[in-house]
Design a protein around this motif. Structure first.
Motif, short mmCIF file in Angstrom:
data_model
loop_
_atom_site.label_atom_id
_atom_site.label_comp_id
_atom_site.label_asym_id
_atom_site.label_seq_id
_atom_site.Cartn_x
_atom_site.Cartn_y
_atom_site.Cartn_z
N ALA A 309 0.85 -1.20 0.00
CA ALA A 309 0.00 0.00 0.00
C ALA A 309 0.88 1.24 0.00
CB ALA A 309 -0.92 0.01 1.22
N TYR A 310 0.60 2.18 -0.93
CA TYR A 310 1.26 3.48 -0.98
C TYR A 310 0.28 4.54 -0.46
CZ TYR A 310 4.91 1.76 -4.25
OH TYR A 310 5.96 1.11 -4.85
N ASN A 317 -3.74 12.33 -5.53
CA ASN A 317 -5.02 11.79 -5.11
C ASN A 317 -5.15 10.35 -5.60
OD1 ASN A 317 -8.05 11.30 -6.03
ND2 ASN A 317 -8.06 12.62 -4.22
N SER A 318 -5.48 9.44 -4.69
CA SER A 318 -5.52 8.02 -5.04
C SER A 318 -6.57 7.71 -6.09
CB SER A 318 -5.77 7.18 -3.78
OG SER A 318 -7.05 7.43 -3.23
N THR A 319 -7.71 8.39 -6.03
CA THR A 319 -8.77 8.13 -7.01
C THR A 319 -8.33 8.56 -8.41
OG1 THR A 319 -10.49 8.39 -5.32
CG2 THR A 319 -11.16 8.65 -7.63
N ARG A 333 -5.73 -1.14 -6.93
CA ARG A 333 -6.84 -0.97 -6.00
C ARG A 333 -6.78 0.40 -5.33
NH1 ARG A 333 -10.50 -4.47 -3.35
NH2 ARG A 333 -12.09 -3.10 -2.48
N ASN A 334 -7.81 1.18 -5.51
CA ASN A 334 -7.94 2.47 -4.83
C ASN A 334 -8.47 2.21 -3.43
OD1 ASN A 334 -8.34 5.14 -4.12
ND2 ASN A 334 -10.17 5.41 -5.37
N ILE A 343 -3.27 3.71 -2.43
CA ILE A 343 -3.55 2.64 -3.39
C ILE A 343 -2.87 1.37 -2.91
CG2 ILE A 343 -3.85 4.16 -5.38
CD1 ILE A 343 -0.99 3.41 -6.24
N ARG A 344 -3.40 0.24 -3.34
CA ARG A 344 -2.79 -1.05 -3.04
C ARG A 344 -2.43 -1.71 -4.37
NH1 ARG A 344 -6.75 -5.46 -0.97
NH2 ARG A 344 -6.94 -5.67 -3.24
N ILE A 345 -1.20 -2.16 -4.47
CA ILE A 345 -0.74 -2.79 -5.71
C ILE A 345 -0.33 -4.22 -5.42
CG2 ILE A 345 0.77 -2.56 -7.71
CD1 ILE A 345 1.03 0.21 -5.26
#
Length: 367
Positions: A309-310, A317-319, A333-334, A343-345
Motif C-alpha cells: 500500500a502506498y 489523489n488516489s482516485t 486498487r484504490n 492505493i494497493r498494488i
C-alpha cells in the motif's frame, strides 16, 4: 418493497475491477491489460490444478463429494491436524460468515482493526452486531486488549498479514494475546496471506495445529485464492477444535464447493514447485516497490503479503491515480473506500511491475 433494516448501514463490498471492464470501456485488448488489484497470483494457477479441473469436467452433472474427503485428508496431512478440525468453504469468506452466524447476534459486539478486510464488518452488520474498531489502522494488540476489556466482544478478528495494508503480527505476540482472552470469545485468525509471511520472516509464521491445540476458542482460516492462484475457484478452509467445526457445519449448505474447485485445490496443494516459484517471485519483486516508494517519497507499510500500500499527501489523489492507470490498462486498487488516500498494488511478474512503474512515473511527470 422494504428490506431488513440492518442493510441500511452496510456498504456494498467493492471488489477489484475486472479486466473485461477495461476491454469494454477503452477498447484495450485483453492481453494488454495488467491487473494488479485483487492480490491474485500473477503466475496463475498450477498447471496440475488446471489439468485437474479439465479432468473432472466430464462429471459436471454429478453433485460434488459433500464430505470433501480427499481435500480434507490432504489438508490434514499438510497441517498435521485431524480431519475433524477442518471445514471447507466457498472461499474463506464463507467460513468467516459462518463464524458470525454461529457465535454472534444483534446483541453482540465484534472487534477488529480500524483498517482491515471489509467483509468482517459487512457480515457482522448483516446480523445486527455492533462493530468495535481499534484507533490504529494497523493491528495494535494493546489497543485490542483495551477494547476487549471494555466491550467484551463475542468475536475478535485478527488479519495477519492484514489486508489491505500488509502488516503482520509476530506469532509470539498472537499467542501472548490469546492467553488474555476468555475462552468464550471466538478469535478468528485470517491467514489468507500466511504463506507469503512465513517465507519472508519465520517469526510471523503461524502453526494452526499449535493454535487450536493451545486455544479452544480460535479458528484459523486459509484460502486457495492467493498464493495457490485459484481465486476463480472460490475455495478456502477453516481449522479449529472439533466443537467449533461442528457448530459451523450446521450452517454449511450442501455441496457448497464445486467438484472442479475441490480437484483444483487438491492438485494445487500437492504442487510444491509452483508454490515455491510463486513465493520466490514475490520475495524478489517486493523490494522494487519499496525502493520505488522511497525514491518518490511515498509512505508505505512494510508488507508481508503479496501486495503493498502506498499513501499520498495532496495534491496526489488516489482516485485520480487509479482512474489514470485504469485508462492505460493498468488495474490497481484504490483504497479511498477505506477512508485512505492510498492505493494497493499486487506484486506482479517483472514485466507487469515494470509497466506499473513506467505508467506511474508518466502520471507523476504530469502533476
Amino acid at each position: 418493497m422494504t428490506f431488513n433494516a440492518t442493510l441500511d448501514s452496510i456498504k456494498t463490498y467493492e471488489a477489484g475491477l475486472p479486466i473485461e471492464l477495461v476491454v469494454r470501456e477503452y477498447g484495450i485488448s485483453k492481453d494488454a491489460v495488467v491487473k494488479l488489484a485483487s492480490n491474485e497470483n500473477p503466475l496463475g494457477a498450477s498447471k496440475k490444478a488446471i489439468e485437474a479441473i479439465i479432468k473432472v469436467a466430464q462429471d459436471a452433472h454429478f453433485y460434488p463429494d459433500d464430505s470433501m474427503y480427499a481435500l480434507k485428508e490432504a489438508l490434514a496431512k499438510h497441517f498435521n491436524v485431524a480431519k475433524d478440525t477442518l471445514i471447507i468453504g466457498a472461499g474463506s469468506d464463507q467460513i468467516l460468515e459462518f463464524c458470525l452466524h454461529a457465535k454472534a447476534n444483534h446483541t453482540s459486539k465484534v472487534l477488529m482493526a480500524k483498517t482491515t478486510f471489509a467483509m468482517y464488518e459487512i457480515y457482522a452488520k448483516a446480523i445486527g452486531a455492533e462493530i468495535i474498531r481499534t484507533p490504529s489502522p494497523t493491528h495494535n494488540l494493546e489497543e485490542f486488549l483495551d477494547a476487549y476489556s471494555l466491550h467484551k466482544p463475542a468475536i475478535i478478528f485478527l488479519c495477519t498479514p492484514n489486508n489491505p495494508l500488509g502488516e503482520c503480527l509476530d506469532a509470539k505476540e498472537i499467542f501472548d494475546f490469546l492467553r488474555q482472552i476468555d475462552s468464550n470469545c471466538l478469535v478468528v485468525i485470517d491467514g489468507a496471506y500466511q504463506e507469503y509471511a512465513k517465507a519472508k520472516d519465520s517469526n510471523k509464521a503461524l502453526d494452526p495445529k499449535a493454535l487450536i491445540h493451545t486455544f479452544s476458542n480460535v479458528i484459523y482460516t486459509g484460502t486457495f485464492s492467493k498464493v495457490y492462484g485459484l481465486g476463480g475457484m472460490r475455495i478456502g478452509y477453516g481449522i479449529a477444535n472439533p466443537t467449533i467445526i461442528q457448530a459451523l457445519a450446521k450452517l454449511r449448505p450442501p455441496f457448497n464447493v464445486t467438484t472442479p474447485s475441490l480437484a483444483a485445490a487438491l492438485a494445487a496443494l500437492k504442487d510444491k514447485a509452483h508454490l515455491k516459484k510463486s513465493i520466490e517471485n514475490n520475495l524478489e519483486q517486493m523490494p522494487l516497490f519499496e525502493n520505488f516508494a522511497k525514491e518518490k517519497g511515498f509512505k508505505f507499510t512494510p508488507s508481508y503479503a503479496n501486495f503493498i500500500a502506498y499513501y499520498f499527501n495532496t495534491p496526489i489523489n488516489s482516485t485520480e491515480i487509479a482512474e489514470h492507470l485504469f485508462k492505460q490498462g493498468m488495474i490497481i486498487r484504490n483504497l479511498a473506500s477505506y477512508g485512505l488516500n492510498a492505493i494497493r498494488i499486487t506484486i506482479g511478474t517483472p514485466k507487469q511491475n515494470e509497466k506499473f512503474f513506467t505508467l506511474f512515473n508518466t502520471y507523476l511527470k504530469q502533476k
